[in-house]
Design a protein around this motif. Structure first.
Motif, PDB file in Angstrom:
ATOM      1  N   GLY A  70       0.823  -1.204   0.000  1.00 32.18           N
ATOM      2  CA  GLY A  70       0.000   0.000   0.000  1.00 32.18           C
ATOM      3  C   GLY A  70       0.853   1.248   0.000  1.00 32.18           C
ATOM      4  N   ALA A  73       2.534   1.773  -3.437  1.00 33.15           N
ATOM      5  CA  ALA A  73       1.583   2.201  -4.465  1.00 33.15           C
ATOM      6  C   ALA A  73       0.837   3.475  -4.074  1.00 33.15           C
ATOM      7  N   ASP A  74       1.153   4.026  -2.902  1.00 33.42           N
ATOM      8  CA  ASP A  74       0.421   5.164  -2.350  1.00 33.42           C
ATOM      9  C   ASP A  74      -1.086   4.881  -2.338  1.00 33.42           C
ATOM     10  N   ASP A  75      -1.408   3.646  -1.936  1.00 32.81           N
ATOM     11  CA  ASP A  75      -2.800   3.204  -1.845  1.00 32.81           C
ATOM     12  C   ASP A  75      -3.294   3.492  -0.429  1.00 32.81           C
ATOM     13  N   ARG A  76      -3.897   4.670  -0.253  1.00 29.38           N
ATOM     14  CA  ARG A  76      -4.340   5.117   1.067  1.00 29.38           C
ATOM     15  C   ARG A  76      -5.406   4.204   1.655  1.00 29.38           C
ATOM     16  N   SER A  77      -6.210   3.626   0.791  1.00 29.48           N
ATOM     17  CA  SER A  77      -7.252   2.714   1.269  1.00 29.48           C
ATOM     18  C   SER A  77      -6.624   1.480   1.907  1.00 29.48           C
TER      19      SER A  77
END
Length: 143
Positions: A70, A73-77
């Motif tokens: 996360g 990928a800068d996947d905040r969720s």
């Protein structure tokens, strides 16, 4: 099992100034929280404390790669899901610094989806390392 134990400890107020990198197991894992867990199995015959700590380790083993992915990928969720999951379970074992960092990151993402998280995520990595080390020491002490 951890979900059942989380409820009594959610009222604990984590202190974000608590133990930092390299803290002793007693400074990373709140002795009072561990004592409350141990009271649920007074004779120790069911090895409840050991089983809860091992379940937490297993959870970290599963969640840490999700957090790394996360973050990459800068996947905040994904980051929010991991921190939400770790927040209560870490409080239940007395890892209050870890719990507080998870709460701060989760709140930051909720309030500002573009919030700068680099420093907090670095601190979270350190707190995870400290917690896993403290658990390993604690389990080693239990023979």
């Amino acid at each position: 099992m951890l979900a059942m134990l989380n409820r009594p400890f959610q009222a604990l107020a984590p202190d974000s100034s608590a133990a930092g990198s390299g803290g002793s197991p007693a400074s990373v894992l709140d002795p009072a929280a561990l004592a409350r867990l141990a009271e649920l199995d007074p004779s120790g015959a069911n090895r409840l404390l050991e089983r809860v700590l091992q379940a937490f380790q297993t959870s970290v083993t599963r969640l840490r790669p999700q957090l790394s992915e996360g973050r990459a990928a800068d996947d905040r969720s994904a980051i929010r899901l991991v921190t939400h999951t770790l927040k209560s379970s870490s409080a239940s074992i007395g890892a209050m610094r870890l719990s507080q960092l998870c709460a701060e990151i989760e709140t930051a993402i909720r309030l500002d989806p573009a919030a700068e998280l680099h420093a907090k995520l670095d601190a979270l990595d350190v707190a995870l390392d400290d917690t896993v080390r403290a658990i390993a020491v604690r389990l080693g002490d239990r023979g």
